[in-house]
Design an enzyme around this catalytic site. Structure first.
Site, short mmCIF file in Angstrom:
data_model
loop_
_atom_site.label_atom_id
_atom_site.label_comp_id
_atom_site.label_asym_id
_atom_site.label_seq_id
_atom_site.Cartn_x
_atom_site.Cartn_y
_atom_site.Cartn_z
N ASN A 66 26.34 -22.06 -5.17
CA ASN A 66 26.91 -23.00 -5.76
C ASN A 66 26.73 -24.25 -4.59
OD1 ASN A 66 29.50 -23.74 -6.45
ND2 ASN A 66 29.82 -23.97 -4.60
N HIS A 108 1.10 -1.42 -0.34
CA HIS A 108 -0.18 -0.16 0.20
C HIS A 108 0.40 1.00 -0.12
CE1 HIS A 108 -3.26 2.81 0.59
NE2 HIS A 108 -2.76 2.79 2.09
N GLU A 150 -1.97 -5.06 -3.99
CA GLU A 150 -2.48 -4.57 -3.24
C GLU A 150 -4.30 -5.11 -3.12
OE1 GLU A 150 -3.49 -0.59 -3.28
OE2 GLU A 150 -3.50 -0.18 -1.57
#
Lengths: 172, 679, 121
Positions: free
Chosen positions: B395, B48, B70
């Site tokens: 990794n 918002h 929203e």
């Protein structure tokens, strides 16, 4: 600040007003730099050498907490080296690297000479006056009374590869 | 009056990025199916705020995009919509999209319109599923255009009867009437019949009503707008005045601030990007206290200013004052540095998401454990360590942790564990990335290094040296241990980036048990613990972090290899000797190795012995850039100002080694110390 | 004495913008980052107008308005909500709580000033 200087220059060129130059002596000749670029003048003091750099880069000094490189103008212009004496001074200059970056650098000269008001119309781009200085770094020639003053292009002179990284400075 | 709102953009970007971080971590906390209402509310609030701000600051593309998000969250918050796994995934993805949009706008780069549009569509599609709220979007878009049909023909008759409590919301009928007056020619008739007798009157109530005749060209919508705030608190009747003549041209309302993204972005690009930092007030208070004490010390010293001749008493006061000054200065320095310190949780917070996404993608089951999240480090270091950390974690996920079936076959729990741990250790911060995976396969690594010519067939390397090979350029880890998803960038980049921060990265690993990557970093880029060394007239600073030991040379341990290059035998290793005066081309006190000192340093698994005239003190130095006014110099990482005001240069170990290799070392030497494979 | 306005928003950039705009127009502005802060400040001094965001942590705008209206000092003080279109029902909720009116986000400084001048007369 940078912009202000640049604007001021342009304006003065147009209006053919006068500009102030600080002049200094080097091997018997008088050179001028825009006084707006002069930050301060100080006596010669010892420097810290920077390894693997050309001779004319004397080293760096601590100027109130910043590291400022010092360039010997005689060596820069391949003039005969002179023992530093009581008149030897370091002129600390503000050098524009690009429109955003201003660097502080010091140049060692034989002596400070004078401050001159020079009408901009009096500064001539004269290609063939007898001087040992590399024409590349000369902005023009000003006549002050009887004297001739060589006006230097410090931005060009102090931003060569030996003195500045090619890439833009990202630090700080 | 015109205000340049772009000046608030930087703050907006910063708070939005923070908001996105919150959204992300809270989304990860959401339990699908039984979502916590407060969590959804927190996510909603962040979205918002971003929407509100982006609209205000003219970033309409961000506002439009966030609007859908929203709305979705609003429905979840109101319990109108279930929190599904899909919607959480989608919202996580939209957090990424928003982050990219904002960064692009911040740096005046082009937006990735396709990606934004497709993500936008996914969100609207989700929204329209089993919900009526998609209409609402259309409505809000069209409402900007306004309703223009109901145009007035000359004016309006307005019956305005406020309810008694109208003033209790801070409204004032007079304000409304004044506003109508500005729209045209207003005639006012006051009706005060309802005012009760004095003993019944409640001075807080409104008993008046008005009949208003307004001659205006304004449309009904405009009139209604004037009453918008008191809609529920009055009886209102708006009827057109006499219908006569023709009305020309619609009344355009003030244009909305939309579509300004570009302009604002462009204006911003002119100024350099600044970053700011949020500092806890306690830290600022500490500083203020510190400065207060410094001022007291200063005034104490100042009293001694006029003393003509020192006696025992004044001398003691001077010494006390100076001792205090020293202490306060040090404390002040520490406190100033603390300002830049932030908990490493800022760098860690993205990993729950990363591990979740990537393990899903790889079909692995992985648990992430974070410890030491409150360990603080410099903001700049934090910003720069993010990418290397991601790379290392990725990794470990990709190449370290095995597939579930492989794990159970090996008698391990199916769920692998990756631990991120941070702690302080002697002026440095240490970050460990630990996995309980397969460990590095030294045979494969060695074979690959031999294939690539990084190591000669005849070389014998220790386990550590072999493991260290994965940090060599051109040594892609992609097909070393597994070949799931080679990410293109190698470990050499990780090491290079960490090195740029004056840090180190090492790996230790045991087959079947797992690997630990250890990053060591200075706490700050501004200060360095240094060993001062002297060569001739010059003083250099060697970073303490890289020094293993300093020793006096015993000539029997010096070997000259093929004439010019020398190595020093230290226990079982041969360490190349770098004569600093040669590399830096200066005049030393002595060229005789036995008369000076060797400082043995290590960086990136490469040891070198630096030959200097003398060791001086160890001290903390403040790092100054050489590049600010000058340029980068090979073999130096910066400069510092010593106590006496002179400048000392700080050695860059890796840079020195490269200089040394370039100038001196013959190629045969590389073989002896396996780690030092040529760059 | 200058007119005092209390600006309440959890977003720092919004607060900056609002404060800058209002100060530029000669108002005295105090900021608060949530309802609770605002309530504390309101109790500590009298404001002529309160501008409050609706969605905030700690204490939201609706609760703030309700709380303010219970204070005798703020019975008739104009309180404007900063709302967005999408949260339409918040308007009536806010009105019920005692809000004077609202300003719809996004707004620009000029719109903000126009509305505030209207309310303050």
């Amino acid at each position: 600040m940078t912009d202000a200087v640049a604007v001021a220059e342009d304006k003065e060129n147009e209006d053919t007003e006068t500009r102030e130059f600080l002049t200094f002596m080097l091997a018997g000749e008088e050179y001028g730099v825009d006084i707006l670029r002069v930050q301060e003048i100080k006596g010669w003091d010892s420097v810290t050498n920077i390894p693997n750099t050309p001779d004319y880069i004397r080293g760096v000094i601590n100027l109130r907490g910043t590291i400022v490189p010092i360039i010997d103008m005689r060596l820069r212009f391949n003039l005969e080296q002179l023992e530093y004496g009581p008149t030897t001074v370091v002129i600390v200059l503000k050098v524009e690297k690009d429109s955003e970056t201003v660097r502080t650098m010091g140049v060692v000269v034989d002596a400070v000479s004078d401050v001159h008001d020079v009408p901009t119309s009096q500064i001539k781009a004269s290609p063939d006056f007898g001087t040992t200085v590399d024409m590349e770094f000369v902005k023009g020639l000003a006549t002050v009374g009887e004297k001739m003053v060589i006006v230097l292009d410090i931005d060009h002179m102090l931003n060569s590869n030996e003195l500045a990284s090619l890439e833009s400075i990202v630090n700080e | 009056m015109s205000i340049d709102i772009s000046q608030f953009l930087q703050t907006f970007y910063e708070e939005s990025f923070e908001g996105l971080d919150i959204m992300e971590s809270e989304l990860l906390n959401l339990n699908v199916g039984s979502a916590d209402k407060e969590t959804i509310n927190t996510i909603f609030r962040a979205a918002h705020s971003i929407k509100g701000g982006s609209g205000t600051f003219g970033l309409s593309s961000v506002a439009d995009y966030t609007h859908v998000l929203e709305t979705l969250l609003d429905e979840m918050r109101d319990g109108k919509r279930d929190v599904s796994q899909y919607s959480v995934d989608l919202m996580l993805q939209s957090v990424d999209v928003l982050r990219e949009m904002l960064s692009a706008l911040q740096s005046s780069e082009d937006l990735e319109h396709d990606r934004i549009a497709s993500s936008h569509k996914q969100l609207t599609d989700l929204l329209s599923e089993g919900s009526s709220s998609s209409n609402e979007i259309d409505e809000s878009v069209s409402s900007v255009e306004g309703n223009k049909e109901n145009q007035s023909n000359g004016g309006w008759l307005i019956d305005f009867t406020p309810f008694p409590n109208l003033m209790k919301t801070g409204n004032d009928p007079v304000r409304i009437i004044r506003e109508l007056d500005e729209l045209g020619d207003l005639k006012i008739e006051l009706d005060d019949e309802k005012i009760p007798s004095t003993d019944e009157i409640d001075p807080e109530n409104c008993y008046l009503s008005w009949k208003l005749t307004l001659q205006t060209e304004a449309d009904e919508e405009t009139i209604k707008d004037v009453f918008a705030w008191v809609d529920d608190e009055c009886d209102l009747k708006i009827t057109p005045l006499v219908v006569s003549g023709e009305y020309t041209g619609p009344d355009r309302r003030d244009s909305q601030p939309v579509g300004q993204d570009r302009q604002i972005a462009n204006r911003r690009s002119a100024s350099k990007e600044q970053s700011s930092i949020r500092v806890g007030t306690d830290k600022v208070d500490d500083l203020i206290n510190m400065v207060g004490e410094l001022v007291i010390t200063q005034s104490m010293l100042h009293q001694l200013h006029d003393v003509e001749e020192f006696n025992q008493h004044t001398l003691e006061r001077l010494q006390d004052g100076l001792a205090q000054l020293e202490q306060h200065t040090r404390e002040l320095q520490e406190n100033v540095m603390r300002i830049r310190m932030m908990p490493i949780s800022f760098a860690f917070q993205r990993f729950p998401r990363l591990v979740r996404d990537l393990s899903n993608q790889l079909g692995k089951s992985i648990e992430l454990k974070l410890t030491g999240e409150q360990t603080e480090l410099d903001k700049t270091v934090m910003e720069k360590i993010g990418d290397p950390l991601v790379h290392l974690v990725r990794n470990s996920l990709d190449h370290g942790i095995e597939m579930p079936d492989v794990r159970s076959e090996a008698g391990k729990p199916e769920t692998g564990t990756i631990e991120l741990n941070a702690f302080h250790q002697g002026g440095n911060i240490v970050i460990e990335i630990k996995d309980d995976g397969a460990g590095l396969n030294t045979n494969k690594i060695l074979q690959k290094a031999k294939d690539n010519g990084l190591v000669k067939e005849t070389d014998t390397l220790t386990k550590e040296q072999i493991n260290d090979l994965i940090f060599q350029p051109g040594f892609s880890t992609a097909d070393v241990v597994s070949d799931v998803s080679g990410r293109g960038v190698g470990m050499d980049v990780v090491r290079r980036n960490i090195r740029a921060l004056n840090g180190t990265v090492d790996v230790s690993s045991s087959p079947g048990v797992g690997s630990v990557f250890t990053i060591r970093l200075p706490l700050t880029l501004a200060i360095l613990d240094g060993q001062l060394v002297r060569v001739g007239n010059e003083t250099y600073v060697v970073p303490l972090i890289s020094i293993i030991e300093s020793l006096q040379v015993k000539s029997e341990f010096v070997n000259a290899v093929t004439g010019s290059a020398e190595v020093y035998k230290l226990r079982n290793e041969y360490i190349p000797i770098l004569r600093l005066y040669e590399v830096f081309d200066i005049e030393p006190d002595t060229k005789n190795l036995t008369k000076g000192m060797l400082v043995v340093v290590e960086s990136e698994g490469q040891k070198i012995a630096i030959f200097v005239d003398e060791l001086l003190s160890q001290q903390q130095v403040v790092i100054k850039s050489l590049e600010t006014n000058f340029k980068k110099i090979d073999g130096l990482s910066g400069a510092t100002i010593l106590g006496d005001g002179t400048v000392a240069l700080i050695a860059d170990i890796v840079g020195l080694y490269h200089l040394y290799q370039k100038n001196i070392v013959p190629s045969e030497l590389k073989v002896i110390h396996g780690g030092g494979v040529a760059a | 004495m200058a007119t005092r306005i209390l600006a309440v928003d959890d977003s720092a950039s919004m607060r900056q913008m609002v404060t800058f705009t209002l100060k530029g127009a000669g108002y005295d502005v105090e900021e608060a980052a949530d309802g609770q802060q605002a309530l504390d400040k309101a109790k500590g001094g009298k404001f002529d107008l309160v501008l409050s965001d609706v969605n905030m942590p700690v204490m939201d705008g609706i609760t703030l308005i309700k709380e303010l209206r219970t204070l005798s000092n703020y019975k008739f003080t104009p309180i404007l909500m900063l709302t967005t279109e999408s949260t339409g029902d918040k308007k009536s909720e806010g009105k019920t709580a005692g809000a004077t009116g609202w300003i719809v986000k996004p707004f620009n400084p000029d719109q903000l000033l126009t509305t505030i001048k209207k309310v303050l007369g």
